[in-house]
Design a protein around this motif. Structure first.
Motif, mmCIF file in Angstrom:
data_model
loop_
_atom_site.group_PDB
_atom_site.id
_atom_site.type_symbol
_atom_site.label_atom_id
_atom_site.label_comp_id
_atom_site.label_asym_id
_atom_site.label_seq_id
_atom_site.Cartn_x
_atom_site.Cartn_y
_atom_site.Cartn_z
ATOM 1 N N ILE A 1 0.876 -1.175 0.000
ATOM 2 C CA ILE A 1 0.000 0.000 0.000
ATOM 3 C C ILE A 1 0.908 1.219 0.000
ATOM 4 C CG2 ILE A 1 -1.819 1.309 1.153
ATOM 5 C CD1 ILE A 1 -2.823 -1.165 2.470
ATOM 6 N N GLY A 2 0.851 1.997 -1.083
ATOM 7 C CA GLY A 2 1.718 3.168 -1.211
ATOM 8 C C GLY A 2 2.837 2.870 -2.199
ATOM 9 N N CYS A 3 2.614 3.281 -3.457
ATOM 10 C CA CYS A 3 3.538 2.900 -4.539
ATOM 11 C C CYS A 3 4.511 4.031 -4.868
ATOM 12 C CB CYS A 3 2.727 2.527 -5.779
ATOM 13 S SG CYS A 3 1.534 1.213 -5.476
ATOM 14 N N GLY A 4 5.149 4.595 -3.849
ATOM 15 C CA GLY A 4 6.105 5.688 -4.064
ATOM 16 C C GLY A 4 7.531 5.197 -3.924
ATOM 17 N N ASN A 5 8.384 6.072 -3.378
ATOM 18 C CA ASN A 5 9.830 5.764 -3.266
ATOM 19 C C ASN A 5 10.105 4.495 -2.490
ATOM 20 O OD1 ASN A 5 10.632 8.152 -4.513
ATOM 21 N ND2 ASN A 5 10.376 9.300 -2.601
ATOM 22 N N ALA A 6 9.564 4.436 -1.270
ATOM 23 C CA ALA A 6 9.876 3.290 -0.407
ATOM 24 C C ALA A 6 9.282 2.010 -0.973
ATOM 25 C CB ALA A 6 9.357 3.547 1.004
ATOM 26 N N GLY A 7 8.052 2.085 -1.476
ATOM 27 C CA GLY A 7 7.434 0.905 -2.089
ATOM 28 C C GLY A 7 8.349 0.336 -3.166
ATOM 29 N N PHE B 1 11.726 0.682 -3.555
ATOM 30 C CA PHE B 1 12.972 0.001 -3.172
ATOM 31 C C PHE B 1 12.733 -1.324 -2.461
ATOM 32 C CE2 PHE B 1 13.471 1.091 1.221
ATOM 33 C CZ PHE B 1 13.306 2.464 1.411
ATOM 34 N N THR C 1 -0.430 6.429 -10.424
ATOM 35 C CA THR C 1 0.764 5.893 -9.749
ATOM 36 C C THR C 1 0.634 4.374 -9.618
ATOM 37 O OG1 THR C 1 0.950 7.925 -8.486
ATOM 38 C CG2 THR C 1 2.130 6.037 -7.615
ATOM 39 N N SER D 1 3.673 1.678 2.900
ATOM 40 C CA SER D 1 4.673 2.725 2.614
ATOM 41 C C SER D 1 3.929 3.977 2.156
ATOM 42 C CB SER D 1 5.694 2.247 1.583
ATOM 43 O OG SER D 1 5.067 1.630 0.485
ATOM 44 N N PRO E 1 2.286 8.078 3.635
ATOM 45 C CA PRO E 1 2.596 9.183 4.555
ATOM 46 C C PRO E 1 2.345 8.805 6.022
ATOM 47 C CG PRO E 1 1.458 10.003 2.609
ATOM 48 C CD PRO E 1 1.442 8.512 2.497
ATOM 49 N N HIS E 2 3.153 9.397 6.899
ATOM 50 C CA HIS E 2 3.184 8.970 8.308
ATOM 51 C C HIS E 2 1.840 9.058 9.028
ATOM 52 C CE1 HIS E 2 7.618 10.420 7.891
ATOM 53 N NE2 HIS E 2 7.367 9.312 7.214
ATOM 54 N N LEU F 1 -4.223 2.862 8.645
ATOM 55 C CA LEU F 1 -4.118 1.770 7.666
ATOM 56 C C LEU F 1 -3.638 0.475 8.323
ATOM 57 C CD1 LEU F 1 -2.944 3.668 4.460
ATOM 58 C CD2 LEU F 1 -5.090 2.452 4.807
ATOM 59 N N LYS G 1 9.062 3.151 8.483
ATOM 60 C CA LYS G 1 9.392 4.076 9.570
ATOM 61 C C LYS G 1 8.862 5.458 9.260
ATOM 62 C CE LYS G 1 11.784 6.947 8.103
ATOM 63 N NZ LYS G 1 11.729 7.942 6.993
ATOM 64 N N GLN H 1 5.688 15.290 2.508
ATOM 65 C CA GLN H 1 6.915 15.008 3.272
ATOM 66 C C GLN H 1 7.379 16.226 4.070
ATOM 67 O OE1 GLN H 1 9.146 12.992 -0.071
ATOM 68 N NE2 GLN H 1 10.119 12.039 1.698
ATOM 69 N N ASP I 1 11.444 12.454 10.304
ATOM 70 C CA ASP I 1 11.611 11.630 9.104
ATOM 71 C C ASP I 1 12.938 10.878 9.080
ATOM 72 O OD1 ASP I 1 10.199 11.500 6.208
ATOM 73 O OD2 ASP I 1 12.359 11.308 6.000
HETATM 74 N N1 LIG Z 1 13.584 3.455 5.098
HETATM 75 C C1 LIG Z 1 13.845 4.538 4.413
HETATM 76 O O1 LIG Z 1 14.966 4.964 4.341
HETATM 77 C C2 LIG Z 1 12.730 5.262 3.723
HETATM 78 C C3 LIG Z 1 12.972 5.992 2.549
HETATM 79 C C4 LIG Z 1 11.905 6.656 1.960
HETATM 80 C C5 LIG Z 1 10.641 6.598 2.560
HETATM 81 N N2 LIG Z 1 10.469 5.882 3.711
HETATM 82 C C6 LIG Z 1 9.167 5.825 4.378
HETATM 83 O O2 LIG Z 1 8.218 5.210 3.503
HETATM 84 C C7 LIG Z 1 6.937 5.810 3.686
HETATM 85 C C8 LIG Z 1 6.495 6.391 2.357
HETATM 86 O O3 LIG Z 1 7.424 7.356 1.915
HETATM 87 P P1 LIG Z 1 7.700 7.582 0.361
HETATM 88 O O4 LIG Z 1 8.965 8.384 0.265
HETATM 89 O O5 LIG Z 1 7.621 6.299 -0.368
HETATM 90 O O6 LIG Z 1 6.475 8.526 -0.011
HETATM 91 P P2 LIG Z 1 5.872 8.807 -1.444
HETATM 92 O O7 LIG Z 1 5.161 10.093 -1.365
HETATM 93 O O8 LIG Z 1 6.927 8.618 -2.497
HETATM 94 O O9 LIG Z 1 4.816 7.610 -1.633
HETATM 95 C C9 LIG Z 1 3.668 7.509 -0.853
HETATM 96 C C10 LIG Z 1 2.581 6.862 -1.698
HETATM 97 O O10 LIG Z 1 1.445 6.678 -0.854
HETATM 98 C C11 LIG Z 1 0.283 6.956 -1.641
HETATM 99 N N3 LIG Z 1 -0.831 7.264 -0.753
HETATM 100 C C12 LIG Z 1 -1.098 8.420 -0.107
HETATM 101 N N4 LIG Z 1 -2.230 8.309 0.594
HETATM 102 C C13 LIG Z 1 -2.689 7.035 0.410
HETATM 103 C C14 LIG Z 1 -3.814 6.314 0.877
HETATM 104 N N5 LIG Z 1 -4.706 6.866 1.711
HETATM 105 N N6 LIG Z 1 -3.968 5.039 0.469
HETATM 106 C C15 LIG Z 1 -3.090 4.476 -0.378
HETATM 107 N N7 LIG Z 1 -2.012 5.117 -0.872
HETATM 108 C C16 LIG Z 1 -1.805 6.377 -0.466
HETATM 109 C C17 LIG Z 1 0.705 8.117 -2.525
HETATM 110 O O11 LIG Z 1 -0.139 8.256 -3.658
HETATM 111 C C18 LIG Z 1 2.130 7.727 -2.879
HETATM 112 O O12 LIG Z 1 2.201 6.974 -4.073
HETATM 113 C C19 LIG Z 1 7.122 6.830 4.801
HETATM 114 O O13 LIG Z 1 6.845 6.228 6.015
HETATM 115 C C20 LIG Z 1 8.595 7.199 4.700
HETATM 116 O O14 LIG Z 1 9.155 7.721 5.899
HETATM 117 C C21 LIG Z 1 11.472 5.195 4.271
#
Ligand SMILES: NC(=O)c1ccc[n+]([C@@H]2O[C@H](COP(=O)([O-])OP(=O)(O)OC[C@H]3O[C@@H](n4cnc5c(N)ncnc54)[C@H](O)[C@@H]3O)[C@@H](O)[C@H]2O)c1
Length: 379
Positions: A9-15, A17, A42, A72, A74-75, A81, A96, A169, A182
Motif C-alpha cells: 500500500i503506497g507505490c512511491g519511493n519506499a514501495g 525500493f 501511480t 509505505s 505518509p506517516h 491503515l 518508519k 513530506q 523523518d
Molecule cells: N527506510 C527509508 O529509508 C525510507 C525511505 C523513503 C521513505 N520511507 C518511508 O516510507 C513511507 C512512504 O514514503 P515515500 O517516500 O515512499 O512517499 P511517497 O510520497 O513517495 O509515496 C507515498 C505513496 O502513498 C500513496 N498514498 C497516499 N495516501 C494514500 C492512501 N490513503 N492510500 C493508499 N495510498 C496512499 C501516494 O499516492 C504515494 O504513491 C514513509 O513512512 C517514509 O518515511 C522510508
C-alpha cells in the motif's frame, strides 16, 4: 508455505525500493504480488513496472490472497491503515517512523495483538549489515563502556520536496514534523538498540531553505543523554549536499568505532580488547555493503526477508513495535526540548502522554524553528 505473498500500500519511493530489493532472488521468501495506491496513475505505472496485481479498491486488495502488507504511505496514515490491515487478518510491515504520536503507536500495537498478526516497523537501519556488526562489537565489549558518540543522517532530498506545499513530506500534519521525525528516527532506533534508553534530550531545529510554514525543519541537532550516561550528538539534515549517507562514531573505555556508509568499507574499529581482531590498530571487518543506493537495497532485502521468516516460522521480529515506539518517543522528546528552549526529560514526555496527549508536542512547533535561509545562495 515457503514464501510470503506481500501486497504494497503506497507505490512511491519506499514501495519501489522494497519491491526491487527482493525481486532478483528466486529463493527469497518474499514475493510481492499486489499493490494499492490512492493515486490511480501511480498504481497503474508501479504495477506495470513491477508486474503486480493492481487494486484501486482497498477492501478488494485486503480481501485478496496476500499474506502480508507493506505499508509505505505518509506517516499520518500509518496507524489507521495498520488497523485496516490487521482487521483483514494480514501481517503488517510498516515503514518508519512507526507513527506521529505515541497514542497512534499504541493503536497499532493493539490492532496487531487483537488480530494476532505479525507486526514490524521497517526500520532499515536495524538491518544494515554495518550496523549489525557495530551492535555486535558493542555487545561483546570490544570498545568497553560507551561514554561518547556522534551520529549523522544526511539523506539528501531535492529542494522541490521542501518547497512544494502539496508534498506531504516534512509537513507537521502529514509527516509529524521535519527531518527529526523523518530521518532522526533512523538514528534513534539504531542508538537505542546499542545504548539502551534515552534519559534527556536537547534539540535545535533549523531551516536552511525558505520552505512553506506547513513544513518542518530541514536540519537539526539533538543532544542525547542515555540512562547509561552516554552522551551522543545526532546531526540530521535532508538538504546537505552529498550523495545519501549516514555516519556513526562511538567512543568507549576500550576503543572507538567509526562508520560511514559513503565508504567502500563502512566500519573501522580501534580496540585495546584482547579479543579484538587486530588489537591496538584500526581494522575494517568485511560486511556486505555498497555505497548508496546499494546499501539501501541490501537493508530492505534483509528486513523484508527477516519479516517473512518470522511469519513462516512463527517468530517474534527482532525489531519490536515497543522499540519502534521508543524511537518515536525520542523524536517527540527532541521536539519538546526545541519548544522549551532547554533540555527535556523523558519523564516529562511520559507525563504529557498521560495528560494532554503527545500530539500537543507538535502544536506550535514551527515557532521553535530557527530560520537561517536569509542571504543563503542555493542556486
Ligand atoms: N527506510 C527509508 O529509508 C525510507 C525511505 C523513503 C521513505 N520511507 C518511508 O516510507 C513511507 C512512504 O514514503 P515515500 O517516500 O515512499 O512517499 P511517497 O510520497 O513517495 O509515496 C507515498 C505513496 O502513498 C500513496 N498514498 C497516499 N495516501 C494514500 C492512501 N490513503 N492510500 C493508499 N495510498 C496512499 C501516494 O499516492 C504515494 O504513491 C514513509 O513512512 C517514509 O518515511 C522510508
Amino acid at each position: 508455505m515457503t514464501f510470503v505473498r506481500f501486497g504494497v500500500i503506497g507505490c512511491g519511493n519506499a514501495g519501489s525500493f522494497h519491491v526491487i530489493s527482493c525481486k532478483d532472488s528466486p529463493e527469497s521468501p518474499v514475493r510481492f504480488v499486489a499493490a494499492h495506491d490512492a493515486n490511480e496513475k501511480t498504481l497503474a505505472r508501479f504495477s506495470k513496472v513491477h508486474k503486480l496485481n493492481p487494486y484501486t479498491d482497498l477492501d478488494k486488495f485486503l480481501g485478496s490472497d496476500i499474506d502480508a502488507v507493506l505499508l509505505s504511505v505518509p506517516h499520518y496514515l500509518h496507524a489507521t491503515l495498520a488497523e485496516r490491515v490487521a482487521a483483514a487478518g494480514k501481517h503488517i510491515l510498516c515503514e518508519k517512523p512507526m507513527a506521529t504520536t505515541l497514542e497512534e503507536c499504541d493503536r497499532m500495537v493493539a490492532a496487531a495483538k487483537r488480530a494476532s498478526v505479525k507486526f514490524m516497523i521497517a526500520e532499515n537501519h536495524r538491518f544494515l549489515p554495518a550496523h549489525r556488526l557495530i551492535k555486535d562489537v558493542v555487545q561483546r565489549g570490544l570498545i568497553g563502556d560507551v561514554f561518547l558518540g556522534r551520529a549523522y543522517e544526511g539523506a539528501f532530498v531535492p529542494s522541490r520536496v521542501f518547497l512544494d506545499p502539496d508534498n506531504w513530506q516534512f509537513t507537521y500534519d502529514k509527516g509529524g514534523g521535519g527531518v527529526v521525525a523523518d530521518q532522526g528516527c533512523h538514528k534513534f532506533a539504531t542508538l537505542n538498540w546499542m545504548l539502551g534508553e534515552v534519559d534527556k534530550a536537547e534539540c535545535w531545529l533549523g531551516k536552511a531553505l525558505n520552505s512553506p510554514a506547513t513544513k518542518g525543519e530541514d536540519c537539526a541537532i539533538v543532544l542525547l543523554r542515555y540512562k547509561s550516561g552516554a552522551l551522543i550528538t545526532v546531526d540530521v539534515s535532508s538538504v546537505t549536499v552529498h550523495p545519501l549517507t549516514n555516519r556513526l562514531e562511538l567512543h568507549g573505555t576500550k576503543g572507538t568505532i567509526l562508520e560511514d556508509h559513503a565508504w567502500e568499507s563502512p566500519v573501522s574499529i580501534f580496540s585495546s580488547h584482547e579479543q579484538a581482531e587486530k588489537k591496538g590498530e584500526f581494522y575494517s571487518p568485511k560486511v556486505e555493503h555498497g555505497v548508496y543506493p546499494k546499501y539501501y537495497l541490501i537493508s530492505a532485502r534483509e528486513e523484508d526477508t527477516h519479516f517473512a521468516d518470522c511469519i513462516l516460522n512463527d517468530r517474534t521480529p527482532d525489531f519490536t513495535p515497543e522499540q519502534a515506539k521508543q524511537a518515536v518517543a525520542v523524536t517527540l522528546l527532541s521536539y519538546l526540548s526545541a519548544k522549551k528552549g532547554s533540555a527535556a526529560a523523558m519523564s516529562e514526555l511520559e507525563a504529557i502522554a498521560k495528560t494532554k496527549g503527545t500530539k500537543s508536542v507538535l502544536a506550535g512547533l514551527e515557532n521553535a524553528v530557527q530560520r537561517n535561509y536569509d542571504g543563503m545562495r542555493w542556486s
